[in-house]
Structure formats: C-alpha cells, structure tokens
Design an enzyme around this catalytic site. Structure first.
Site, PDB file in Angstrom:
ATOM      1  N   HIS A   1      14.489  -7.899  -7.275  1.00  0.00           N
ATOM      2  CA  HIS A   1      14.394  -7.601  -5.847  1.00  0.00           C
ATOM      3  C   HIS A   1      13.742  -8.744  -5.067  1.00  0.00           C
ATOM      4  CE1 HIS A   1      15.524  -3.262  -5.756  1.00  0.00           C
ATOM      5  NE2 HIS A   1      15.255  -3.386  -7.045  1.00  0.00           N
TER       6      HIS A   1
ATOM      7  N   GLU B   1      13.601  -9.046  -1.972  1.00  0.00           N
ATOM      8  CA  GLU B   1      12.965  -8.522  -0.763  1.00  0.00           C
ATOM      9  C   GLU B   1      11.580  -7.937  -1.050  1.00  0.00           C
ATOM     10  OE1 GLU B   1      14.245  -4.864  -2.688  1.00  0.00           O
ATOM     11  OE2 GLU B   1      15.135  -6.843  -2.506  1.00  0.00           O
TER      12      GLU B   1
ATOM     13  N   CYS C   1      20.448  -5.905  -7.719  1.00  0.00           N
ATOM     14  CA  CYS C   1      20.189  -4.757  -8.568  1.00  0.00           C
ATOM     15  C   CYS C   1      21.463  -3.954  -8.870  1.00  0.00           C
ATOM     16  CB  CYS C   1      19.101  -3.894  -7.946  1.00  0.00           C
ATOM     17  SG  CYS C   1      18.314  -2.757  -9.130  1.00  0.00           S
TER      18      CYS C   1
END
Length: 359
Positions: free
Chosen positions: A332, A334, A247
């Site tokens: 993302h 995660e 990001c």
C-alpha cells in the site's frame, strides 16, 4: 462480562467482552501495526475478517473521525490485549468502545494476543467465533467454523455509484474494489481529477470517459471469486491507457493475464514489511494487508516481469507488464496506517500518464 474466542482447531480463549453484544463467525487474522488502529478498522480489505492487534495497548489516542479510511469500519470482530477506555489526545472524539458499539462490532480483550498470534503463524489463518455465551457447545460450533468462507465482500465494500474528486490535472479512473480513502486522496492532492467507479462497472464505460490513467484499488477476499471483474480488467489491459494497481487490483490484473494466485499461510498485515525494488535494489518499509499472493514461478516474461519482492519471505510484491504502461504492487503506497516510503509510486504513475499524453 466474559467473552470467548473459539478457533476452528478447538482452542478457546477467555477474556472480557468489548464492543457490541453480538455473536460472530469470521476469519481470524492479525495486524502488527503499532499505531493506526482506526485506519485498520476502516480498511475495507478486512471485510469478512476479525482482526487481532498484536500491539498490546489499543485505543490510547481515541477515535478521530477525520482519520477514517472509509465511511464505516469493516471487520466482523476486534481482538486486543488491552483496550484503553480513557484516551488522551486533543483530537479525540470518542473511545474505541463507543465506536465498536455504535457500529455493532463485537470484540474481546484481556486474552494473550501473543499466544494467539503464534498459534495463527504456526497453524495458519483460522476461522473463529466471538461469543458471550458461556454454555457454548464445541461439537456444535466447530463444524460451523470450518464451513465459514467470506464471499461477496468486494461488492459489499465498493461504492454504490460514481463519485468525482474534481481537479485540473490528469483524469484518473479509480476502480473501487474496496478502496481506502487515501488512494483517491493521494491522486487528488497531486492535482488529478479522480472519478471513482463501482467495482462492477463495465470497462467500456470507464474507457468511454477517456481517462489519462486507470487505478485499480485494494479490496477484500479471494481474488479468484471476482470472475466478472477479471474479464473487465482484461479489457482495460488491452487498451493503451496507463494502469497502476494496488493489492487486490494487482492480483486481479495478474489473473486477467493468465497468472495464478494462492492463499498465504497467515498473510502480510502491518506497517513494517520490507520490500525490495528489483530495478534499483533499494529496500522500502511498506504497509500491507493481504492474505493472497501472485504466483511467479511460471511467469512468462513476455507478459510481465517481477518488479518488487518481499525481503522476508521472497513472495512477489509487484509486476511490470511487458510492452504496456502498467505496473502493479501488492503493498500500500498510500499507507494509512504505515510508512510513506512508497508514495513516490503515485508520481511514477503521473509520469506514465504524462508520457502517454505526449505520444
């Protein structure tokens, strides 16, 4: 009690006040996630913004502090269609109303969030004010809205001192640019020893610890504001340490190598964004939260090549750096909230560190 959302184009939405009794001016953005509202609230990338949730009913399962992505929520304000005040969930530890009040975040509910989202898509992200004052003066407020710009948000969200998640595996230096908790956790659960550094840490201090790999996290704001951090990231690039960036980290690595970024009309924020891996042709559904994107129109293949692309609008979603053990993604992996399709990228990072140690 009534509340008002006033946009910089003069639109006024009237609803019911929620959260803290406080007036704020912020950048108004929308998130399309259907679940994970607590993770959205505690994502540091929302610093300097007020979040509109497009899913119509928010708060059904209450608040579970274990699910927080940082130690506190970061949005300036919260905008929803309907707020559930009686959550049903065996893990619930409170309501969103209580959570917003406790953390001094004002909000508004009972407005047509679909109409608001369509307006933001049509005209682009706008600044706005949430207020309970019924005697507001538009002529006085609109210039203030147009003048607002979130600044200093990376340093506001980063950790204040170095932290360590102990492990017996690879040593990873995580530069906290406004990192979500699950980034460090995703590395830690794979056995890594993760050292989390504040955003203003000098490259020399990170490299002096001899990490096996470096992780550049997500974070809020305009990447071009981070001029000093960009200089340090260039030094990290010049080392031979494997680097994985997410990001904001992806954007800063690009800027450090002469690429450019620009602000998107209304950004990507939600848990359902399709991204194509250009190496395999496979499409993944990803979690995203960003308002800026890297320009690749004039990308020099001697510096980097596109690795991922957004299927919806064709914007860049990741780069692979030529001749370097460096890859970066705009989305993302995660998750939290969102799909975990891209968690394999952490394993790819571990493979890069393994290859680096075997040289």
């Amino acid at each position: 009690m009534k509340a008002f959302l006033i946009l910089e184009d003069g639109h006024v939405f009237t609803g019911t006040a929620i959260g803290a009794d406080k007036e704020i001016i912020s950048e108004i953005v929308f998130n399309t996630s259907m679940t994970g509202y607590l993770e959205v609230l505690t994502d540091p990338s929302y610093a300097g913004q007020a979040v509109v949730m497009t899913y119509p009913l928010i708060g059904n399962y209450g608040i579970c502090y274990e699910d927080m992505e940082s130690k506190r929520p970061w949005p300036d304000g919260y905008i929803v269609r309907e707020l559930s005040r009686m959550p049903s969930n065996f893990r619930s530890q409170g309501t969103i109303q209580e959570f917003l009040e406790k953390n001094e975040i004002p909000g508004i509910c009972g407005i047509d969030t679909r109409a608001l989202t369509q307006l933001l898509r049509e005209k682009g992200t706008m600044n706005g004010m949430i207020t309970r004052r019924e005697d507001f003066d538009l002529e006085e407020i609109l210039p203030k809205l147009k003048a607002y710009s979130p600044t200093g948000v990376v340093m506001a969200t980063t950790c204040k001192e170095r932290e360590v998640l102990p492990g017996d595996g690879y040593k990873v230096a995580l530069l906290d640019l406004g990192a979500k908790k699950n980034i460090g956790d995703s590395l830690h659960k794979r056995g890594c020893e993760v050292t989390i550094y504040p955003a203003d840490t000098k490259a020399e201090d990170i490299l002096a610890a001899n990490p096996d790999g470096i992780m550049l996290s997500n974070g809020p704001g305009d990447p071009k504001e981070c001029t000093e951090i960009i200089k340090e990231i260039k030094k990290l690039y010049d080392s031979n340490v494997p680097i994985f960036a997410i990001c904001l980290g992806h954007q800063l690595m690009a800027l450090a190598n002469g690429l450019d970024t620009h602000k998107m009309k209304y950004g990507h924020r939600g848990g359902n964004h399709p991204v194509k891996d250009l190496k395999t042709g496979r499409v993944y559904i990803t979690s995203q939260n960003h308002g800026y994107v890297v320009d690749t129109d004039k990308l020099d293949p001697n510096v980097a090549v596109p690795a991922f692309v957004n299927v919806n609008d064709g914007t860049n979603e990741g780069l692979s750096y030529t001749g370097k053990n460096i890859f970066t993604v705009q989305y993302h992996p995660e998750a939290c909230p969102g799909p975990q399709d891209s968690a394999y990228l952490f394993d790819r990072f571990l493979d890069m560190m393994a290859a680096g140690k075997n040289k």
